[in-house]
Design an enzyme around this catalytic site. Structure first.
Site, PDB file in Angstrom:
ATOM      1  N   PHE A 138       6.189  -0.423  -6.442  1.00 28.97           N
ATOM      2  CA  PHE A 138       5.039  -0.008  -7.246  1.00 28.97           C
ATOM      3  C   PHE A 138       4.128   0.831  -6.364  1.00 28.97           C
ATOM      4  CE2 PHE A 138       0.774  -0.182  -8.922  1.00 28.97           C
ATOM      5  CZ  PHE A 138       0.995   0.181 -10.234  1.00 28.97           C
ATOM      6  N   ASP A 223       3.489   2.040   2.186  1.00 32.49           N
ATOM      7  CA  ASP A 223       2.410   1.761   1.237  1.00 32.49           C
ATOM      8  C   ASP A 223       1.871   0.372   1.542  1.00 32.49           C
ATOM      9  OD1 ASP A 223       0.850   1.018  -0.917  1.00 32.49           O
ATOM     10  OD2 ASP A 223       2.219   1.777  -2.449  1.00 32.49           O
ATOM     11  N   LYS A 252      -6.861  -1.328  -1.825  1.00 27.34           N
ATOM     12  CA  LYS A 252      -7.339  -2.651  -2.273  1.00 27.34           C
ATOM     13  C   LYS A 252      -8.351  -3.366  -1.352  1.00 27.34           C
ATOM     14  CE  LYS A 252      -3.869  -3.728  -5.673  1.00 27.34           C
ATOM     15  NZ  LYS A 252      -2.658  -2.906  -5.703  1.00 27.34           N
TER      16      LYS A 252
HETATM   17  C1  LIG Z   1      -2.206  -1.725  -6.464  1.00 24.36           C
HETATM   18  C2  LIG Z   1      -1.196  -0.890  -5.760  1.00 24.36           C
HETATM   19  C3  LIG Z   1      -1.204   0.509  -5.875  1.00 24.36           C
HETATM   20  C4  LIG Z   1      -2.150   1.245  -6.799  1.00 24.36           C
HETATM   21  O1  LIG Z   1      -3.474   1.127  -6.397  1.00 24.36           O
HETATM   22  P1  LIG Z   1      -4.659   1.600  -7.409  1.00 24.36           P
HETATM   23  O2  LIG Z   1      -5.899   1.397  -6.607  1.00 24.36           O
HETATM   24  O3  LIG Z   1      -4.560   0.725  -8.619  1.00 24.36           O
HETATM   25  O4  LIG Z   1      -4.400   3.015  -7.741  1.00 24.36           O
HETATM   26  C5  LIG Z   1      -0.298   1.224  -5.124  1.00 24.36           C
HETATM   27  N1  LIG Z   1       0.589   0.616  -4.319  1.00 24.36           N
HETATM   28  C6  LIG Z   1       0.628  -0.731  -4.186  1.00 24.36           C
HETATM   29  C7  LIG Z   1       1.609  -1.349  -3.273  1.00 24.36           C
HETATM   30  C8  LIG Z   1      -0.253  -1.528  -4.911  1.00 24.36           C
HETATM   31  O5  LIG Z   1      -0.190  -2.855  -4.823  1.00 24.36           O
END
Ligand SMILES: *Cc1c(COP(=O)(O)O)cnc(C)c1O
Length: 392
Positions: A138, A223, A252
């Site tokens: 994701f 990521d 986050k």
């Molecule tokens: C939450 C998340 C995203 C997206 O972040 P947003 O601030 O909602 O755009 C991308 N990569 C990972 C691994 C995530 O957990």
């Protein structure tokens, strides 16, 4: 306003893009959130991994309010102190060289994809722009990050999608070898797939991927939007994989509750991102950066050691609960798998009624508690989960 009126107004005027609980939160302190009727909830979600210091940590509140009363925004046409101070601290903590600031995880990943393509196209020619990502990953909700997200369910309705993304199953090194070719510019991965079910990648696999990429100058993009900023027990999850990627993305937990995204990269990649190559009106905003700096200051070796200790006792306790078949993830990024027939969504709802906020990821229950949780919080959460699981 009571919960019902808050909910009714929202339902009337806000897009129905979220599956929401019928809970309206009005305040929070530390580990506890309070709803419109005064009911208290022990929060093991951190607003999906965001409030890493809990609700309204005094140091974070002081930093944000002081900056809001001094200089709230300038645009990136001018320099401000908090932006540079945060970038310097991020480089120090990650061992990387330069940072671009945006406002979310998706934006950070967009920036990472752009930077990787720019480096590769500048260096090797215009066709070397293919991205590889992992099945079940994701990476966000913008068009490019939706495309990067290796889940078929996200690849409908909003096309056409950007081209030149390929997907490889996590843990299958031969699949990467087969998929990578002379036009591949980067591999993007999460070390613990969060939304994909809280699944940690195998260390040997990651080492193989890193060596393969290095040999071919395919950039490795990690990521860490969810895994970063102490969530897994170290500042970056990369540290536990002994990994030195070309680009790391953060979001986050970094802002402690304010919107921020960061793309942190090596000088080699950063040198290709010159004036005009990327930008954001709000990126590097002084209030947000002051809040993030307060988070970084709180994230001492002692707090990280505490988070690792709490993760251990939480995980040990979870394994003793009825119907639990596996506890996955890393540090305070916890997935709980149940016996067949037990619905994680039903467990989540029952926990909420008992005053414990938790999340789900695919078929698993997911816990992302603030790093400041105490043994007492762990015991309380385990007791509520036990009560709920004894009844399902
Ligand atoms: C939450 C998340 C995203 C997206 O972040 P947003 O601030 O909602 O755009 C991308 N990569 C990972 C691994 C995530 O957990």
């Amino acid at each position: 306003m009571n919960t019902q009126s808050i909910k009714a107004r929202d339902d009337a005027h806000v897009l129905h893009t979220y599956g929401r609980s019928p809970v309206a939160l009005v305040s929070g302190k530390g580990m506890v959130a309070t709803d419109a009727e005064g009911k208290q909830y022990l929060d093991f979600t951190s607003g999906i991994g965001v409030n890493c210091l809990g609700y309204c940590h005094p140091a974070w509140v002081a930093a944000v309010t002081a900056q809001a009363g001094t200089l709230q925004h300038t645009s990136n046409l001018y320099y401000t102190e908090p932006c540079g101070a945060l970038a310097e601290e991020l480089c120090r903590r990650t061992g990387l060289d330069a940072v671009f600031f945006g406002n979310s995880g998706a934006e950070a990943n967009e920036g990472a994809i752009k930077a990787a393509r720019k480096y590769s196209v500048d260096t090797y020619g215009s066709d070397r722009n293919k991205m590889l990502t992992l099945v079940n990953s994701f990476h966000g909700r913008t068009l490019a990050t939706l495309t990067a997200t290796g889940q078929e369910v996200f690849h409908h309705d909003f096309g056409p999608f950007p081209e030149r993304f390929g997907y490889i199953p996590a843990g299958d090194f031969a699949a990467l070898q087969a998929a990578a070719d002379a036009e591949t510019c980067a591999v993007l991965l999460e070390l613990v797939q969060g939304e994909g079910g809280v699944v940690a990648l195998d260390k040997d696999y990651v080492a193989q991927v890193a060596a393969f990429c290095k040999e071919r100058d395919i950039l490795l993009l990690v990521d860490e939007v969810q895994t970063g900023v102490g969530r897994t027990g170290t500042f970056l999850a990369c540290e536990q994989y002994d990994l030195h990627p070309d680009i790391v993305t953060l979001a986050k937990g970094l802002g402690g509750g304010l919107p921020i995204g960061a793309v942190v990269m090596t000088k080699k990649v950063a040198d290709h991102m010159g004036p005009g190559s990327h930008g954001s009106t709000f990126g590097g905003n002084p209030v947000v950066c002051a809040g993030a700096l307060a988070v970084m200051e709180q994230l001492t070796p002692e707090l990280l050691a505490h988070a690792r200790k709490m993760a251990e006792t939480l995980r040990t306790g979870l394994q003793t609960l009825p119907h639990v078949t596996a506890v996955s993830g890393l540090g305070l990024m916890v997935g709980i798998a149940f016996e067949d027939g037990i619905s994680a969504a039903a467990v989540r709802t029952a926990c909420e009624q008992q005053g414990l906020l938790v999340l789900t990821a695919k078929t698993r229950l997911r816990l992302l508690p603030p790093l400041i949780l105490t043994q007492e919080d762990v015991d309380k959460a385990l007791a509520i989960l036990r009560t709920v699981l004894e009844k399902v």
